[in-house]
Design a protein around this motif. Structure first.
Motif, PDB file in Angstrom:
ATOM      1  N   ASP A 123      -6.882  20.402 -54.453  1.00 21.78           N
ATOM      2  CA  ASP A 123      -6.968  20.781 -55.856  1.00 21.78           C
ATOM      3  C   ASP A 123      -7.539  19.636 -56.684  1.00 21.78           C
ATOM      4  OD1 ASP A 123      -6.778  22.834 -57.609  1.00 21.78           O
ATOM      5  OD2 ASP A 123      -4.666  22.557 -58.090  1.00 21.78           O
ATOM      6  N   HIS A 124      -7.903  18.555 -55.995  1.00 17.81           N
ATOM      7  CA  HIS A 124      -8.494  17.383 -56.638  1.00 17.81           C
ATOM      8  C   HIS A 124      -9.772  17.060 -55.880  1.00 17.81           C
ATOM      9  CE1 HIS A 124      -7.994  12.871 -57.976  1.00 17.81           C
ATOM     10  NE2 HIS A 124      -9.185  13.359 -58.214  1.00 17.81           N
ATOM     11  N   VAL A 125     -10.916  17.127 -56.584  1.00 16.64           N
ATOM     12  CA  VAL A 125     -12.205  16.913 -55.939  1.00 16.64           C
ATOM     13  C   VAL A 125     -12.952  15.779 -56.631  1.00 16.64           C
ATOM     14  CG1 VAL A 125     -13.473  18.571 -57.376  1.00 16.64           C
ATOM     15  CG2 VAL A 125     -14.283  18.068 -55.052  1.00 16.64           C
ATOM     16  N   LEU A 126     -13.657  14.979 -55.825  1.00 18.28           N
ATOM     17  CA  LEU A 126     -14.504  13.901 -56.321  1.00 18.28           C
ATOM     18  C   LEU A 126     -15.953  14.285 -56.045  1.00 18.28           C
ATOM     19  CD1 LEU A 126     -15.186  10.991 -57.264  1.00 18.28           C
ATOM     20  CD2 LEU A 126     -14.738  10.239 -54.904  1.00 18.28           C
ATOM     21  N   LEU A 127     -16.731  14.516 -57.091  1.00 17.85           N
ATOM     22  CA  LEU A 127     -18.147  14.869 -56.947  1.00 17.85           C
ATOM     23  C   LEU A 127     -18.969  13.598 -56.806  1.00 17.85           C
ATOM     24  CD1 LEU A 127     -18.475  17.652 -59.695  1.00 17.85           C
ATOM     25  CD2 LEU A 127     -17.858  17.897 -57.272  1.00 17.85           C
ATOM     26  N   VAL A 128     -19.787  13.528 -55.752  1.00 15.84           N
ATOM     27  CA  VAL A 128     -20.561  12.322 -55.451  1.00 15.84           C
ATOM     28  C   VAL A 128     -22.032  12.698 -55.267  1.00 15.84           C
ATOM     29  CG1 VAL A 128     -20.754  10.284 -53.979  1.00 15.84           C
ATOM     30  CG2 VAL A 128     -18.546  11.432 -54.223  1.00 15.84           C
ATOM     31  N   THR A 129     -22.919  11.873 -55.802  1.00 20.16           N
ATOM     32  CA  THR A 129     -24.358  12.063 -55.590  1.00 20.16           C
ATOM     33  C   THR A 129     -25.020  10.709 -55.390  1.00 20.16           C
ATOM     34  OG1 THR A 129     -25.064  11.823 -57.903  1.00 20.16           O
ATOM     35  CG2 THR A 129     -24.321  14.018 -57.208  1.00 20.16           C
ATOM     36  N   GLY A 130     -26.271  10.762 -54.930  1.00 11.83           N
ATOM     37  CA  GLY A 130     -27.120   9.591 -55.014  1.00 11.83           C
ATOM     38  C   GLY A 130     -27.545   9.413 -56.464  1.00 11.83           C
ATOM     39  N   ASN A 154      -8.230  18.927 -60.999  1.00  9.44           N
ATOM     40  CA  ASN A 154      -8.671  17.581 -61.317  1.00  9.44           C
ATOM     41  C   ASN A 154     -10.068  17.364 -60.758  1.00  9.44           C
ATOM     42  OD1 ASN A 154      -9.062  14.658 -61.095  1.00  9.44           O
ATOM     43  ND2 ASN A 154      -6.912  14.487 -61.676  1.00  9.44           N
ATOM     44  N   ILE A 155     -11.017  17.018 -61.625  1.00  9.46           N
ATOM     45  CA  ILE A 155     -12.399  16.753 -61.204  1.00  9.46           C
ATOM     46  C   ILE A 155     -12.755  15.314 -61.548  1.00  9.46           C
ATOM     47  CG2 ILE A 155     -14.832  17.345 -61.503  1.00  9.46           C
ATOM     48  CD1 ILE A 155     -13.954  20.177 -62.250  1.00  9.46           C
ATOM     49  N   SER A 156     -13.172  14.562 -60.541  1.00 14.73           N
ATOM     50  CA  SER A 156     -13.652  13.196 -60.717  1.00 14.73           C
ATOM     51  C   SER A 156     -15.127  13.156 -60.343  1.00 14.73           C
ATOM     52  CB  SER A 156     -12.865  12.226 -59.835  1.00 14.73           C
ATOM     53  OG  SER A 156     -11.485  12.305 -60.096  1.00 14.73           O
ATOM     54  N   VAL A 157     -15.839  12.159 -60.846  1.00 14.27           N
ATOM     55  CA  VAL A 157     -17.251  12.007 -60.488  1.00 14.27           C
ATOM     56  C   VAL A 157     -17.552  10.567 -60.127  1.00 14.27           C
ATOM     57  CG1 VAL A 157     -17.986  13.941 -61.947  1.00 14.27           C
ATOM     58  CG2 VAL A 157     -18.053  11.618 -62.866  1.00 14.27           C
ATOM     59  N   GLU A 158     -18.463  10.418 -59.174  1.00 11.09           N
ATOM     60  CA  GLU A 158     -19.010   9.107 -58.802  1.00 11.09           C
ATOM     61  C   GLU A 158     -20.513   9.284 -58.692  1.00 11.09           C
ATOM     62  OE1 GLU A 158     -18.955   5.914 -55.110  1.00 11.09           O
ATOM     63  OE2 GLU A 158     -17.324   7.369 -55.270  1.00 11.09           O
ATOM     64  N   VAL A 159     -21.201   8.997 -59.794  1.00  7.37           N
ATOM     65  CA  VAL A 159     -22.645   9.212 -59.890  1.00  7.37           C
ATOM     66  C   VAL A 159     -23.274   7.970 -60.513  1.00  7.37           C
ATOM     67  CG1 VAL A 159     -22.337  11.715 -60.093  1.00  7.37           C
ATOM     68  CG2 VAL A 159     -22.433  10.322 -62.176  1.00  7.37           C
ATOM     69  N   GLN A 160     -24.570   8.057 -60.828  1.00  8.93           N
ATOM     70  CA  GLN A 160     -25.252   6.905 -61.425  1.00  8.93           C
ATOM     71  C   GLN A 160     -24.683   6.588 -62.808  1.00  8.93           C
ATOM     72  OE1 GLN A 160     -26.638   9.919 -61.000  1.00  8.93           O
ATOM     73  NE2 GLN A 160     -28.256  10.361 -62.489  1.00  8.93           N
ATOM     74  N   PRO A 161     -24.787   5.336 -63.256  1.00  9.82           N
ATOM     75  CA  PRO A 161     -24.367   4.996 -64.613  1.00  9.82           C
ATOM     76  C   PRO A 161     -25.086   5.849 -65.647  1.00  9.82           C
ATOM     77  CG  PRO A 161     -24.708   3.005 -63.334  1.00  9.82           C
ATOM     78  CD  PRO A 161     -25.219   4.144 -62.493  1.00  9.82           C
ATOM     79  N   LEU A 162     -24.324   6.314 -66.631  1.00 11.05           N
ATOM     80  CA  LEU A 162     -24.861   7.182 -67.667  1.00 11.05           C
ATOM     81  C   LEU A 162     -24.679   6.535 -69.039  1.00 11.05           C
ATOM     82  CD1 LEU A 162     -23.285  10.510 -66.336  1.00 11.05           C
ATOM     83  CD2 LEU A 162     -25.639   9.721 -65.982  1.00 11.05           C
ATOM     84  N   SER A 163     -25.209   7.184 -70.058  1.00 10.32           N
ATOM     85  CA  SER A 163     -25.026   6.707 -71.427  1.00 10.32           C
ATOM     86  C   SER A 163     -23.655   7.128 -71.933  1.00 10.32           C
ATOM     87  CB  SER A 163     -26.109   7.298 -72.334  1.00 10.32           C
ATOM     88  OG  SER A 163     -25.917   8.706 -72.480  1.00 10.32           O
ATOM     89  N   GLN A 164     -23.217   6.515 -73.028  1.00 10.88           N
ATOM     90  CA  GLN A 164     -21.932   6.891 -73.610  1.00 10.88           C
ATOM     91  C   GLN A 164     -21.930   8.363 -74.006  1.00 10.88           C
ATOM     92  OE1 GLN A 164     -20.506   4.416 -76.845  1.00 10.88           O
ATOM     93  NE2 GLN A 164     -19.223   6.057 -77.643  1.00 10.88           N
ATOM     94  N   GLU A 165     -23.025   8.836 -74.586  1.00  8.06           N
ATOM     95  CA  GLU A 165     -23.109  10.240 -74.993  1.00  8.06           C
ATOM     96  C   GLU A 165     -22.961  11.168 -73.788  1.00  8.06           C
ATOM     97  OE1 GLU A 165     -26.236  13.349 -77.184  1.00  8.06           O
ATOM     98  OE2 GLU A 165     -26.806  11.258 -76.851  1.00  8.06           O
ATOM     99  N   GLU A 166     -23.558  10.801 -72.673  1.00  9.77           N
ATOM    100  CA  GLU A 166     -23.466  11.641 -71.474  1.00  9.77           C
ATOM    101  C   GLU A 166     -22.049  11.646 -70.920  1.00  9.77           C
ATOM    102  OE1 GLU A 166     -28.043  11.349 -69.783  1.00  9.77           O
ATOM    103  OE2 GLU A 166     -26.660   9.681 -69.430  1.00  9.77           O
TER     104      GLU A 166
END
Length: 374
Positions: A123-130, A154-166
């Motif tokens: 029920d807890h997933v970590l979304l990962v991309t290049g 629960n949704i977590s993400v591990e992706v490229q650095p984004l802007s504050q707005e994103e």
């Protein structure tokens, strides 16, 4: 406005390293005797001098973790959405210069992956991309989160650095946690590991957690890639970063992960070897320094280590992980980002946790309550 960079510039890698390695047993004992510890104490607890006190540290870490988090372990699984990447990173299987088949999951493929994870109980997933801004960008992330938000508490993400707005957009969409790793805080050699792509910008990455904090994300996860440089020095800077963030963005929670460099397509050999005993010391040091810090262990680690670390300091564990896009159902043979070491199923891990007298927690009830109140 100040960021962590203004703190970081006051420290020199070689000077910090020298302080760690000249720590005395007396300084370790002083750190262990305290009820509340600071960064100087953390430095003592990760030093070579502290190795003789590892059993005491483990016992203290166990007691502190049980007091703060109870006897529970949060279960989660990574879901890799894409292996497309515009960076060259010398330690990563997804690096742009690796001649591999690139894949980004479609809506229907995401549904198939979700079905497999739900079947396993997650029920807890970590979304990962290049890191490929033209294809896996904020629009792709928002669409994916919208597609799966009713399937996971629960949704977590591990992706490229984004802007504050994103990051604000992700927060509004329902993302609970953002993980970002500096990889190494050694500025002088960072470029050698990241010779091409947006990731080669050390300072932009260094200031990413500030943008996450300003966006109001509920939890921020940090870590370094253990094996690139001296783990003790890198870990001190990671703790320094966490210390700054907790004081500046005090409304967010924080977690730390311990990725050790693992075999992958076309990568370098570890520059520094970190033994299991070293990793145990580091986990205990983090817990003794910061009772509130959430500590995560992934399937990079071997079965024996993961079994034994359960009662000592960790609060979350991944299980049955696939590190390739579509690895659970769509395309199990696609190239993985790195080899996992613990390949046991989620159910097997849950049974081990239970046998240790702990409760495997599949659902984040705090998060579920927050969603229900919207």
């Amino acid at each position: 406005m100040n960021t962590f960079a203004s703190v970081f510039e006051n420290y020199n890698w070689d000077e910090v390293q020298a302080l760690i390695y000249k720590t005395t047993s007396k300084e370790v004992e002083s750190a262990l005797a305290k009820n509340k510890r600071n960064l100087n104490d953390f430095m003592a607890l990760i030093s070579p001098a502290a190795q003789s006190y590892l059993e005491q540290m483990a016992q203290m870490s166990h007691q502190l973790t049980k007091k703060r988090f109870g006897k529970t372990i949060q279960m989660y699984a990574p879901m890799y959405l894409s292996n497309e990447c515009q960076n060259i990173c010398t330690y990563c299987g997804f690096s742009l210069d690796n001649k591999i088949k690139r894949k980004t999951l479609t809506d229907s493929e995401i549904e198939l992956e979700v079905a497999e994870l739900k079947k396993a109980g997650f029920d807890h997933v970590l979304l990962v991309t290049g890191e490929a801004n033209y294809t896996v960008n904020i629009n792709y992330f928002l669409k994916a989160v919208a597609q799966i938000k009713n399937d996971f508490a629960n949704i977590s993400v591990e992706v490229q650095p984004l802007s504050q707005e994103e990051y604000e957009q992700l927060h509004e969409a329902g993302v609970h946690t953002v993980l970002v790793y500096q990889e190494t805080y050694h500025r002088e050699v960072y470029k050698q590991y990241h010779p091409k792509g947006k990731k080669s910008n050390f300072d932009y990455r260094l200031e990413t957690p500030d943008r996450i904090g300003k966006a109001g994300i509920h939890k921020i996860g940090l870590g370094v890639l253990l094996g690139l440089e001296d783990w003790r020095t890198d870990s001190f800077f990671n703790a320094l970063h966490l210390n700054y963030l907790q004081k500046t963005y005090w409304q967010s929670k924080y977690s730390v992960s311990f990725p050790r460099l693992r075999p992958a397509e076309g990568i370098i050999e570890p520059n520094f070897i970190m033994e299991d005993r070293d990793l145990l010391q580091l986990i205990c040091a983090y817990r003794l320094w910061n009772e509130d810090l959430e500590i995560s262990i992934s399937t990079r680690e071997n079965e024996k280590f993961r079994n034994n670390i359960i009662p000592i300091g960790v609060t979350s564990m991944s299980a049955g992980s696939k590190t390739n896009p579509g690895g659970y159902a769509v395309d199990p043979q696609s190239l993985e980002q790195f080899e996992t070491s613990d390949e046991r199923s989620a159910n097997e891990i849950a049974q081990i946790i239970s046998q240790k007298g702990y409760e495997p927690v599949w659902k984040d009830w705090d998060r579920s309550y927050m969603i229900s109140q919207r």
